[in-house]
Design a protein around this motif. Sequence first.
Motif, mmCIF file in Angstrom:
data_model
loop_
_atom_site.group_PDB
_atom_site.id
_atom_site.type_symbol
_atom_site.label_atom_id
_atom_site.label_comp_id
_atom_site.label_asym_id
_atom_site.label_seq_id
_atom_site.Cartn_x
_atom_site.Cartn_y
_atom_site.Cartn_z
ATOM 1 N N GLN A 100 44.785 33.705 42.203
ATOM 2 C CA GLN A 100 44.420 34.980 42.814
ATOM 3 C C GLN A 100 45.196 36.085 42.099
ATOM 4 O OE1 GLN A 100 42.129 35.268 45.196
ATOM 5 N NE2 GLN A 100 42.333 37.461 45.460
ATOM 6 N N VAL A 101 44.503 37.158 41.705
ATOM 7 C CA VAL A 101 45.112 38.276 40.987
ATOM 8 C C VAL A 101 45.072 39.510 41.872
ATOM 9 C CG1 VAL A 101 44.963 39.748 38.942
ATOM 10 C CG2 VAL A 101 44.381 37.329 38.767
ATOM 11 N N VAL A 102 46.204 40.202 41.942
ATOM 12 C CA VAL A 102 46.294 41.470 42.662
ATOM 13 C C VAL A 102 46.678 42.533 41.649
ATOM 14 C CG1 VAL A 102 47.495 42.768 44.463
ATOM 15 C CG2 VAL A 102 46.961 40.359 44.813
ATOM 16 N N TYR A 103 45.854 43.577 41.586
ATOM 17 C CA TYR A 103 46.059 44.663 40.620
ATOM 18 C C TYR A 103 46.143 45.971 41.393
ATOM 19 C CZ TYR A 103 45.057 47.561 36.469
ATOM 20 O OH TYR A 103 45.107 48.482 35.455
ATOM 21 N N HIS A 104 47.270 46.663 41.284
ATOM 22 C CA HIS A 104 47.491 47.908 42.018
ATOM 23 C C HIS A 104 47.149 49.101 41.137
ATOM 24 C CE1 HIS A 104 49.233 45.954 45.507
ATOM 25 N NE2 HIS A 104 49.876 45.165 44.669
ATOM 26 N N ASN A 105 45.886 49.214 40.833
ATOM 27 C CA ASN A 105 45.364 50.320 40.048
ATOM 28 C C ASN A 105 43.853 50.315 40.231
ATOM 29 O OD1 ASN A 105 45.311 52.485 38.273
ATOM 30 N ND2 ASN A 105 46.727 51.506 36.845
ATOM 31 N N SER A 106 43.172 51.283 39.655
ATOM 32 C CA SER A 106 41.716 51.312 39.799
ATOM 33 C C SER A 106 41.075 50.221 38.946
ATOM 34 C CB SER A 106 41.175 52.683 39.413
ATOM 35 O OG SER A 106 41.508 52.969 38.073
ATOM 36 N N LEU A 117 42.920 46.085 43.893
ATOM 37 C CA LEU A 117 41.856 45.210 43.412
ATOM 38 C C LEU A 117 42.355 43.776 43.466
ATOM 39 C CD1 LEU A 117 39.234 44.525 41.721
ATOM 40 C CD2 LEU A 117 40.606 45.013 39.708
ATOM 41 N N THR A 118 41.563 42.882 44.011
ATOM 42 C CA THR A 118 41.887 41.456 43.986
ATOM 43 C C THR A 118 40.670 40.684 43.499
ATOM 44 O OG1 THR A 118 41.223 41.030 46.269
ATOM 45 C CG2 THR A 118 43.526 41.629 45.900
ATOM 46 N N PHE A 119 40.948 39.647 42.738
ATOM 47 C CA PHE A 119 39.908 38.747 42.257
ATOM 48 C C PHE A 119 40.566 37.436 41.858
ATOM 49 C CE2 PHE A 119 41.455 41.097 38.638
ATOM 50 C CZ PHE A 119 41.519 40.173 37.604
ATOM 51 N N THR A 120 39.753 36.453 41.546
ATOM 52 C CA THR A 120 40.258 35.157 41.107
ATOM 53 C C THR A 120 40.042 35.044 39.604
ATOM 54 O OG1 THR A 120 39.709 34.186 43.239
ATOM 55 C CG2 THR A 120 40.080 32.660 41.420
ATOM 56 N N ALA A 121 41.122 34.670 38.889
ATOM 57 C CA ALA A 121 41.057 34.464 37.446
ATOM 58 C C ALA A 121 40.986 32.976 37.155
ATOM 59 C CB ALA A 121 42.275 35.082 36.767
ATOM 60 N N VAL A 175 50.658 34.206 43.725
ATOM 61 C CA VAL A 175 49.668 35.229 43.411
ATOM 62 C C VAL A 175 50.125 35.944 42.149
ATOM 63 C CG1 VAL A 175 48.602 37.370 44.218
ATOM 64 C CG2 VAL A 175 49.063 35.537 45.837
ATOM 65 N N PHE A 176 49.189 36.221 41.249
ATOM 66 C CA PHE A 176 49.532 36.923 40.014
ATOM 67 C C PHE A 176 49.512 38.421 40.273
ATOM 68 C CE2 PHE A 176 48.855 38.618 35.745
ATOM 69 C CZ PHE A 176 49.843 37.935 35.051
ATOM 70 N N GLU A 177 50.674 39.039 40.235
ATOM 71 C CA GLU A 177 50.813 40.490 40.404
ATOM 72 C C GLU A 177 50.613 41.128 39.037
ATOM 73 O OE1 GLU A 177 51.299 42.343 43.131
ATOM 74 O OE2 GLU A 177 51.452 40.662 44.519
ATOM 75 N N CYS A 178 49.455 41.678 38.825
ATOM 76 C CA CYS A 178 49.065 42.198 37.514
ATOM 77 C C CYS A 178 49.494 43.655 37.358
ATOM 78 C CB CYS A 178 47.554 42.068 37.358
ATOM 79 S SG CYS A 178 46.969 42.397 35.718
ATOM 80 N N LYS A 179 50.093 43.969 36.218
ATOM 81 C CA LYS A 179 50.503 45.337 35.917
ATOM 82 C C LYS A 179 49.510 46.027 34.988
ATOM 83 C CE LYS A 179 54.311 44.941 38.186
ATOM 84 N NZ LYS A 179 54.280 45.372 39.550
ATOM 85 N N GLU A 180 48.818 45.227 34.156
ATOM 86 C CA GLU A 180 47.873 45.795 33.190
ATOM 87 C C GLU A 180 46.765 44.788 32.919
ATOM 88 O OE1 GLU A 180 47.952 47.769 28.713
ATOM 89 O OE2 GLU A 180 49.763 46.862 29.514
#
Length: 136
Positions: free
Chosen positions: A79-85, A66-70, A106-111
């Motif tokens: 830009q946020v990258v989230y490796h989950n549903s 999932l990617t989106f802009t915060a 890029v913000f690599e988001c864990k949660e």
Amino acid sequence: MKKTHIIALVLIAVAIATLISFMGNVTTYETIASAKQKPGKFVNLIAKMDKSQPLNYDPVKNPNYLTFTALDTLGHSIQVVYHNSKPTDMEKSERLVLKGKVEDGVFECKEILLKCPSKYKDDAENNSKNVSASVQ
């Protein structure tokens, strides 16, 4: 030294060690600008999803991407990258708490934690109308 003095010193040392261990767990929230200045460091951001930018999520192609802009309250975006549903009703959320780190801009988001819109907002308006109508 008396035994009571030794016991008191041991208790004080334990109390200091406990306080120091809790200091490491204190959560602070960063702005996007300050998070960009700390690349590779785990941070918590409070932001909202920038709805003017595209949300990229294709559950058929890759359900864990999932990617989106915060956008934060100061107007900075990342830009946020989230490796989950994708969390349910993410688009309706008033605010997001993003936990992760900045890597290469890029913000690599864990949660992702969602702050849901208030379900009592409309009810409060209707209740105030009902109260004023019944008073008359």
